[in-house]
Design a protein around this motif. Structure first.
Motif, PDB file in Angstrom:
ATOM      1  N   ASN A 100       0.848  -1.188   0.000  1.00 61.61           N
ATOM      2  CA  ASN A 100       0.000   0.000   0.000  1.00 61.61           C
ATOM      3  C   ASN A 100       0.880   1.233   0.000  1.00 61.61           C
ATOM      4  O   ASN A 100       1.521   1.578   0.977  1.00 61.61           O
ATOM      5  CB  ASN A 100      -0.910   0.000   1.235  1.00 61.61           C
ATOM      6  N   GLN A 127      -0.244   4.339  -1.244  1.00 57.67           N
ATOM      7  CA  GLN A 127      -1.050   5.515  -1.541  1.00 57.67           C
ATOM      8  C   GLN A 127      -0.806   6.601  -0.496  1.00 57.67           C
ATOM      9  O   GLN A 127      -1.288   6.535   0.617  1.00 57.67           O
ATOM     10  CB  GLN A 127      -2.538   5.160  -1.590  1.00 57.67           C
ATOM     11  N   HIS A 161      -3.734  11.490  -2.987  1.00 59.73           N
ATOM     12  CA  HIS A 161      -4.966  11.064  -3.631  1.00 59.73           C
ATOM     13  C   HIS A 161      -4.705  10.921  -5.120  1.00 59.73           C
ATOM     14  O   HIS A 161      -4.104  11.808  -5.751  1.00 59.73           O
ATOM     15  CB  HIS A 161      -6.079  12.092  -3.392  1.00 59.73           C
ATOM     16  N   PRO A 162      -5.112   9.799  -5.744  1.00 61.79           N
ATOM     17  CA  PRO A 162      -4.807   9.565  -7.160  1.00 61.79           C
ATOM     18  C   PRO A 162      -5.315  10.644  -8.098  1.00 61.79           C
ATOM     19  O   PRO A 162      -4.710  10.901  -9.142  1.00 61.79           O
ATOM     20  CB  PRO A 162      -5.466   8.207  -7.450  1.00 61.79           C
ATOM     21  N   ARG A 222      -0.438  -3.263 -10.073  1.00 65.11           N
ATOM     22  CA  ARG A 222      -1.111  -3.806  -8.901  1.00 65.11           C
ATOM     23  C   ARG A 222      -0.147  -4.620  -8.050  1.00 65.11           C
ATOM     24  O   ARG A 222      -0.429  -4.915  -6.884  1.00 65.11           O
ATOM     25  CB  ARG A 222      -2.292  -4.688  -9.329  1.00 65.11           C
ATOM     26  N   TYR A 265       1.593   6.159 -11.138  1.00 66.13           N
ATOM     27  CA  TYR A 265       1.204   6.081  -9.723  1.00 66.13           C
ATOM     28  C   TYR A 265      -0.293   5.853  -9.598  1.00 66.13           C
ATOM     29  O   TYR A 265      -0.751   4.974  -8.874  1.00 66.13           O
ATOM     30  CB  TYR A 265       1.600   7.385  -9.008  1.00 66.13           C
ATOM     31  N   SER A 266      -1.073   6.640 -10.332  1.00 64.98           N
ATOM     32  CA  SER A 266      -2.532   6.598 -10.216  1.00 64.98           C
ATOM     33  C   SER A 266      -3.139   5.307 -10.742  1.00 64.98           C
ATOM     34  O   SER A 266      -4.182   4.864 -10.267  1.00 64.98           O
ATOM     35  CB  SER A 266      -3.147   7.789 -10.975  1.00 64.98           C
ATOM     36  N   LYS A 280      -2.521   2.373 -10.294  1.00 62.59           N
ATOM     37  CA  LYS A 280      -2.686   1.306  -9.305  1.00 62.59           C
ATOM     38  C   LYS A 280      -4.005   1.435  -8.563  1.00 62.59           C
ATOM     39  O   LYS A 280      -4.565   0.449  -8.093  1.00 62.59           O
ATOM     40  CB  LYS A 280      -1.518   1.332  -8.301  1.00 62.59           C
ATOM     41  N   PHE A 281      -4.527   2.661  -8.482  1.00 65.26           N
ATOM     42  CA  PHE A 281      -5.694   2.920  -7.655  1.00 65.26           C
ATOM     43  C   PHE A 281      -6.960   3.244  -8.442  1.00 65.26           C
ATOM     44  O   PHE A 281      -8.060   3.163  -7.898  1.00 65.26           O
ATOM     45  CB  PHE A 281      -5.398   4.088  -6.700  1.00 65.26           C
TER      46      PHE A 281
END
Length: 298
Positions: free
Chosen positions: A2, A4, A7-8, A175, A233-234, A236-237
């Motif tokens: 994890n 994060q 914020h994505p 992921r 980066y984003s 993944k979320f």
């Protein structure tokens, strides 16, 4: 894992602002498309190498055959995306090229539906179709200008399909891998592919003016390490769909910069097409309600 910390959607906004400068730097660099793409990726890898070797190299041992395969494929798609897009900027305007190359939802929706089984609402599909209609309006205007502009539009569309494929493969790999490891591997693969391409096309590695070298480095730092890395980066979320829709804001910034730097005036069809594209984006955001959830969440 994890990771994060931001914020994505904040990182997506930063990424969009950064990549908006890409077309400007490319046009300012006085070099062939392949060599411009190569130095963009090469300097990115050079800058990332100390961080990767210091903290992330051991993660490479954890890469599965699937991770290696998808990362290599993503790197190849990214390399040819840059070649075709940079080439398109020689034939058509910054506004037209950036609108068309960021028209990713057309390909992203299909890809996420078939590969990730993501469901698409009717409103989402309609918003994508509206954005596509806007791109057709822009292309039609370029067709009336000359055949070269239309050829540039076609190159930009193919480049769009390639960058969407790059994001789709990244959505799977990210992921399981950290941001730095995935980005470094993909950028390294892309650099090698571009090196082979440049050698095959006999493009010159130099000499270039100091200004051109500066544009090469800025391409690596701003749209690549800041822009594309924020998207990596984003991814993944959030879904590739969300990033693809957000990137459609890029042409607005690029067109404004092109007006002040190159005195590229927008034609009537470009303005109408861009407005239609932005309406399509707005409908998508309203449908997803992601920005509302972000700003009003408890």
């Amino acid at each position: 894992m994890n990771e994060q910390r931001m914020h994505p959607y904040i990182t997506i906004i930063i990424g969009v602002i950064a990549v908006s400068m890409s077309a400007i730097f490319v046009k300012l660099a006085a070099a062939d498309s392949g060599i411009t793409a190569f130095y963009r990726m090469f300097f990115s890898v050079v800058i990332m190498t100390p961080i990767f070797l210091w903290k992330y190299i051991n993660e490479v041992k954890k890469l599965t055959k699937r991770d290696w395969s998808f990362s290599i494929i993503a790197g190849i798609f990214l390399a040819f995306h840059f070649i075709l897009w940079f080439e398109s900027l020689k034939y058509t305007s910054v506004a037209s090229s950036t609108v068309l190359v960021t028209l990713q939802p057309l390909f992203a929706f299909a890809g996420t539906y078939f590969f990730f089984k993501e469901k698409l609402s009717i409103k989402t599909i309609l918003s994508a179709m509206l954005a596509i209609t806007g791109s057709i309006v822009i292309s039609w205007g370029d067709f009336q200008v000359n055949e070269e502009a239309l050829y540039g539009d076609m190159l930009a569309l193919i480049a769009c399909a390639l960058v969407t494929a790059y994001l789709l493969f990244g959505q799977d790999v990210r992921r399981r891998l950290s941001l730095v490891t995935y980005t470094y591997v993909v950028y390294l693969v892309s650099t090698i592919v571009l090196l082979i391409y440049v050698l095959g096309m006999s493009e010159s590695f130099g000499p270039y003016s100091l200004q051109t070298w500066c544009w090469f480095v800025l391409l690596a730092i701003v749209p690549n390490l800041l822009g594309h890395t924020m998207f990596n980066y984003s991814i993944k979320f959030v879904s590739t769909n969300a990033i693809s829709m957000a990137i459609l804001f890029e042409p607005v910034g690029a067109a404004i910069l092109a007006y002040f730097i190159f005195m590229e005036y927008l034609t009537f069809t470009q303005v109408i097409g861009a407005v239609v594209v932005l309406i399509g984006i707005a409908l998508f955001i309203i449908d997803e309600k992601k920005f509302i959830r972000f700003f009003f969440r408890k």
